[in-house]
Design a protein around this motif. Structure first.
Motif, PDB file in Angstrom:
ATOM      1  N   THR A  12      12.074   8.728  14.375  1.00  0.00           N
ATOM      2  CA  THR A  12      10.697   8.874  13.924  1.00  0.00           C
ATOM      3  C   THR A  12      10.282  10.303  14.225  1.00  0.00           C
ATOM      4  O   THR A  12      10.386  10.762  15.361  1.00  0.00           O
ATOM      5  N   LEU A  13       9.844  10.999  13.192  1.00  0.00           N
ATOM      6  CA  LEU A  13       9.396  12.387  13.313  1.00  0.00           C
ATOM      7  C   LEU A  13       7.919  12.434  12.975  1.00  0.00           C
ATOM      8  O   LEU A  13       7.506  11.951  11.919  1.00  0.00           O
ATOM      9  N   ILE A  14       7.138  12.998  13.868  1.00  0.00           N
ATOM     10  CA  ILE A  14       5.698  13.076  13.646  1.00  0.00           C
ATOM     11  C   ILE A  14       5.271  14.537  13.694  1.00  0.00           C
ATOM     12  O   ILE A  14       5.600  15.263  14.630  1.00  0.00           O
ATOM     13  N   GLY A  15       4.547  14.957  12.678  1.00  0.00           N
ATOM     14  CA  GLY A  15       3.979  16.305  12.621  1.00  0.00           C
ATOM     15  C   GLY A  15       2.555  16.195  12.132  1.00  0.00           C
ATOM     16  O   GLY A  15       2.317  15.916  10.960  1.00  0.00           O
ATOM     17  N   ILE A  16       1.621  16.354  13.017  1.00  0.00           N
ATOM     18  CA  ILE A  16       0.212  16.163  12.678  1.00  0.00           C
ATOM     19  C   ILE A  16      -0.356  17.455  12.092  1.00  0.00           C
ATOM     20  O   ILE A  16      -0.371  18.489  12.762  1.00  0.00           O
ATOM     21  N   PRO A  17      -0.804  17.425  10.835  1.00  0.00           N
ATOM     22  CA  PRO A  17      -1.401  18.631  10.252  1.00  0.00           C
ATOM     23  C   PRO A  17      -2.616  19.072  11.062  1.00  0.00           C
ATOM     24  O   PRO A  17      -3.344  18.247  11.595  1.00  0.00           O
ATOM     25  N   SER A  18      -2.803  20.348  11.161  1.00  0.00           N
ATOM     26  CA  SER A  18      -3.910  20.885  11.937  1.00  0.00           C
ATOM     27  C   SER A  18      -4.982  21.452  11.028  1.00  0.00           C
ATOM     28  O   SER A  18      -4.688  22.186  10.086  1.00  0.00           O
ATOM     29  N   ALA A  19      -6.223  21.128  11.328  1.00  0.00           N
ATOM     30  CA  ALA A  19      -7.352  21.690  10.591  1.00  0.00           C
ATOM     31  C   ALA A  19      -7.641  23.119  11.040  1.00  0.00           C
ATOM     32  O   ALA A  19      -8.449  23.811  10.438  1.00  0.00           O
ATOM     33  N   LEU A  20      -6.949  23.573  12.098  1.00  0.00           N
ATOM     34  CA  LEU A  20      -7.194  24.913  12.631  1.00  0.00           C
ATOM     35  C   LEU A  20      -6.601  25.999  11.746  1.00  0.00           C
ATOM     36  O   LEU A  20      -6.971  27.155  11.858  1.00  0.00           O
ATOM     37  N   GLY A  21      -5.660  25.632  10.862  1.00  0.00           N
ATOM     38  CA  GLY A  21      -5.097  26.575   9.897  1.00  0.00           C
ATOM     39  C   GLY A  21      -4.278  27.680  10.530  1.00  0.00           C
ATOM     40  O   GLY A  21      -3.805  27.579  11.655  1.00  0.00           O
ATOM     41  N   GLY A  22      -4.106  28.746   9.780  1.00  0.00           N
ATOM     42  CA  GLY A  22      -3.343  29.898  10.260  1.00  0.00           C
ATOM     43  C   GLY A  22      -1.910  29.532  10.586  1.00  0.00           C
ATOM     44  O   GLY A  22      -1.233  28.864   9.813  1.00  0.00           O
ATOM     45  N   ASN A  23      -1.447  29.970  11.744  1.00  0.00           N
ATOM     46  CA  ASN A  23      -0.083  29.698  12.186  1.00  0.00           C
ATOM     47  C   ASN A  23       0.035  28.364  12.912  1.00  0.00           C
ATOM     48  O   ASN A  23       1.014  28.119  13.589  1.00  0.00           O
ATOM     49  N   HIS A  24      -0.948  27.503  12.787  1.00  0.00           N
ATOM     50  CA  HIS A  24      -0.977  26.223  13.488  1.00  0.00           C
ATOM     51  C   HIS A  24      -0.222  25.160  12.686  1.00  0.00           C
ATOM     52  O   HIS A  24      -0.790  24.169  12.262  1.00  0.00           O
ATOM     53  N   ASP A  25       1.064  25.371  12.492  1.00  0.00           N
ATOM     54  CA  ASP A  25       1.894  24.513  11.648  1.00  0.00           C
ATOM     55  C   ASP A  25       2.640  23.487  12.495  1.00  0.00           C
ATOM     56  O   ASP A  25       3.471  23.846  13.314  1.00  0.00           O
TER      57      ASP A  25
END
Length: 187
Positions: A12-25
């Motif tokens: 299981t791989l989880i990557g939560i998108p960030s609303a902070l944008g920029g380099n916050h990948d």
């Protein structure tokens, strides 16, 4: 109570998108890491990729039903959270993963918290990494410092790439493989 089926997810791989944008990948690692895991476990490996979690019970069920669990997002010494804030997002606390009556992670080959501070205090501290290990996970990795998102993505790509290159013959991730990969990427 968490109930798992007889079959286990390979990963299981989880990557939560960030609303902070920029380099916050937090999510671009998903596809490449899934390919590396298929190289280790075979093309029929069952790999779930998620970009959201509704609550801690869902995350916990994902953890105990997977050989490999990797989280990219935000964390602290005793928690990971599935959004940009621990006040407004679902949170998984170390108290949830601490050992109960039986080791719930006993079939987990690797749990990687790819976020800030989940290993704070080191391997003997009261942190999320140690709680997971004491609850039966064969190998757990977390960081005792804050980590930069771009550097985290480079690290996970290098680590998983090397791990994939040395683990393919066994179809399993071992502590020796992990130590070799960590040495190779100069962690």
């Amino acid at each position: 109570i968490a109930v798992t089926s007889g079959g286990r997810n390979t990963a299981t791989l989880i990557g939560i998108p960030s609303a902070l944008g920029g380099n916050h990948d937090h999510s671009s690692y998903l596809t490449t890491t899934a390919a590396y895991l298929r190289n280790i476990y075979g093309t029929s490996a069952s790999i779930t990729q998620k970009q959201s979690i509704s609550n801690e019970d869902v995350a916990f069920a994902d953890m105990i039903s997977s050989k490999v669990f990797i989280f990219r997002g935000h964390g602290m010494q005793n928690s990971i959270w599935f959004g940009d804030s621990n006040l407004y997002s679902p949170v998984l606390f170390s108290s949830k993963v601490k050992s109960g009556t039986s080791p719930e992670f006993s079939k987990s080959e690797l749990i990687l918290y790819m976020c800030c501070l989940t290993g704070a205090g080191g391997k003997n501290a009261d942190n999320l990494v140690r709680a997971t290990y004491l609850n039966g996970a064969e190998n757990t990795i977390g960081f005792n410092v804050e980590i930069d998102c771009t550097e985290a993505n480079t690290w996970i790509n290098s680590f998983m790439g090397y791990l994939s290159s040395i683990s393919t013959s066994s179809g399993k991730i071992t502590a020796a493989n992990i130590n070799d990969a960590l040495s190779e990427i100069d962690y």
